[in-house]
Enzyme design. Sequence first.
Site, PDB file in Angstrom:
ATOM      1  N   ASN A  36      -6.572   6.502  -3.644  1.00  0.00           N
ATOM      2  CA  ASN A  36      -7.581   6.507  -2.583  1.00  0.00           C
ATOM      3  C   ASN A  36      -7.284   7.732  -1.726  1.00  0.00           C
ATOM      4  OD1 ASN A  36      -9.266   6.134  -0.444  1.00  0.00           O
ATOM      5  ND2 ASN A  36      -8.309   4.253   0.300  1.00  0.00           N
ATOM      6  N   TRP A  37      -8.075   8.758  -1.945  1.00  0.00           N
ATOM      7  CA  TRP A  37      -7.810  10.026  -1.247  1.00  0.00           C
ATOM      8  C   TRP A  37      -8.218   9.965   0.228  1.00  0.00           C
ATOM      9  CZ3 TRP A  37     -10.050  14.237  -5.112  1.00  0.00           C
ATOM     10  CH2 TRP A  37      -9.308  14.189  -6.301  1.00  0.00           C
ATOM     11  N   LYS A  38      -8.968   8.938   0.598  1.00  0.00           N
ATOM     12  CA  LYS A  38      -9.457   8.815   1.984  1.00  0.00           C
ATOM     13  C   LYS A  38     -10.225  10.091   2.358  1.00  0.00           C
ATOM     14  CE  LYS A  38      -5.839   5.486   2.760  1.00  0.00           C
ATOM     15  NZ  LYS A  38      -4.931   4.797   3.664  1.00  0.00           N
ATOM     16  N   HIS A  63     -11.991  -1.734   2.520  1.00  0.00           N
ATOM     17  CA  HIS A  63     -10.687  -1.198   2.941  1.00  0.00           C
ATOM     18  C   HIS A  63     -10.487  -1.510   4.430  1.00  0.00           C
ATOM     19  CE1 HIS A  63      -7.442   1.555   3.843  1.00  0.00           C
ATOM     20  NE2 HIS A  63      -7.208   1.619   2.546  1.00  0.00           N
ATOM     21  N   GLU A 100      -9.384   0.195   6.763  1.00  0.00           N
ATOM     22  CA  GLU A 100      -9.829   1.267   7.670  1.00  0.00           C
ATOM     23  C   GLU A 100     -11.327   1.162   7.919  1.00  0.00           C
ATOM     24  OE1 GLU A 100      -8.063   4.461   5.442  1.00  0.00           O
ATOM     25  OE2 GLU A 100      -6.079   3.735   6.009  1.00  0.00           O
ATOM     26  N   GLU A 156      -3.736  -5.106   0.470  1.00  0.00           N
ATOM     27  CA  GLU A 156      -3.109  -4.019   1.223  1.00  0.00           C
ATOM     28  C   GLU A 156      -2.778  -4.514   2.629  1.00  0.00           C
ATOM     29  OE1 GLU A 156      -4.380   0.029  -0.562  1.00  0.00           O
ATOM     30  OE2 GLU A 156      -5.791  -0.494   1.007  1.00  0.00           O
ATOM     31  N   GLY A 197       0.164   3.711   5.088  1.00  0.00           N
ATOM     32  CA  GLY A 197       0.443   5.001   5.728  1.00  0.00           C
ATOM     33  C   GLY A 197       1.636   4.973   6.659  1.00  0.00           C
ATOM     34  N   SER A 213       1.917   2.226   1.201  1.00  0.00           N
ATOM     35  CA  SER A 213       3.145   3.026   1.064  1.00  0.00           C
ATOM     36  C   SER A 213       3.780   2.884  -0.319  1.00  0.00           C
ATOM     37  CB  SER A 213       4.149   2.678   2.169  1.00  0.00           C
ATOM     38  OG  SER A 213       3.594   2.973   3.428  1.00  0.00           O
ATOM     39  N   GLY A 227      -2.526   5.575  -1.497  1.00  0.00           N
ATOM     40  CA  GLY A 227      -3.087   6.516  -0.531  1.00  0.00           C
ATOM     41  C   GLY A 227      -2.380   7.849  -0.601  1.00  0.00           C
ATOM     42  N   GLY A 228      -1.461   8.082   0.330  1.00  0.00           N
ATOM     43  CA  GLY A 228      -0.801   9.377   0.475  1.00  0.00           C
ATOM     44  C   GLY A 228      -0.262   9.965  -0.826  1.00  0.00           C
TER      45      GLY A 228
HETATM   46  P1  13P Z   1      -0.757   4.666   1.640  1.00  0.00           P
HETATM   47  O1  13P Z   1      -0.360   4.613   0.188  1.00  0.00           O
HETATM   48  O2  13P Z   1      -0.870   6.046   2.184  1.00  0.00           O
HETATM   49  O3  13P Z   1       0.082   3.745   2.466  1.00  0.00           O
HETATM   50  O4  13P Z   1      -2.256   4.086   1.706  1.00  0.00           O
HETATM   51  C1  13P Z   1      -2.555   2.901   1.072  1.00  0.00           C
HETATM   52  C2  13P Z   1      -4.026   2.725   1.089  1.00  0.00           C
HETATM   53  O5  13P Z   1      -4.612   2.508   2.137  1.00  0.00           O
HETATM   54  C3  13P Z   1      -4.735   2.834  -0.181  1.00  0.00           C
HETATM   55  O6  13P Z   1      -6.030   2.367  -0.052  1.00  0.00           O
END
Ligand code: 13P
Length: 252
Positions: A9-11, A97, A99, A169, A175, A215, A236-237
């Site tokens: 998930n590149w956000k 998600h 967010e 999640e 993050g 994470s 994510g990251g």
């Molecule tokens: P991180 O892997 O950066 O913690 O993000 C997880 C995420 O929100 C994937 O959708």
Amino acid sequence: MRKKIVAGNWKCNTTVKEGVELAKSVNELVLTSGAKDVVVVLGAPFTHLTSIVEAVDADRIDVSSQNCAAEPKGAFTGEVSASMVKSTGATYVILGHSERREYYHETSVTLNKKLTQVLEQGLTPIYCCGEALAIREAGTQNEYVKQQLDETIFLLPSEQLLKLVIAYEPIWAIGTGVTASTQQAQDMLSFIRGLIANKYNKEVAEEISILYGGSCSPSNAKDLFSQPDIDGGLIGGASLKAPDFLAIINAY
Ligand code: 13P
């Protein structure tokens, strides 16, 4: 048999050019050295989807959006419908998600509309759930996640539920560098699978891929993926660096 899935998930990161370069790097690494039985999904911004679908090997890499509109089309300025996502060649849509729930006030009502749109287009929803830190500290995470699912995906008939991927999640792990422990992640995914077995049946529960996200990194993916109920990760990251993403794919 349910699938093993590692989805990035590149956000809201990368320009189109950077995203295409990242997708090409992942594609090359996965083709040459990626675990063959793992489904690899790249969750990119809407603006990138068409170019990324063209840049990757469609037999090996799936492309996902990170959201879609609740309505099929019409006067909804700035929205991108599920049929538009489909027209890019993407095959997955991340929905719900945390967010989006937190910053864009997505509710179960909105998410049910989005689920309808995505399923009508034959796209695969990656449906996210997960609790905030205060809920985890109060020890009520199971009740909270159950309610998130009861109000949305558990309203679907089994044939539709079977088309979903679920991603747990915990918000406190996203993050932050603080991963849920392997046991915490396994316990929640086992709980969710148990809910599906109760509400539908054991066969349905055994067919659905449930991912962990928060994470997830090359250093903890192996432990997480070794658990019986963890069918992969939503990353994510670490999905923004092709070698790290490959290492997570190869943690299986
Ligand atoms: P991180 O892997 O950066 O913690 O993000 C997880 C995420 O929100 C994937 O959708």
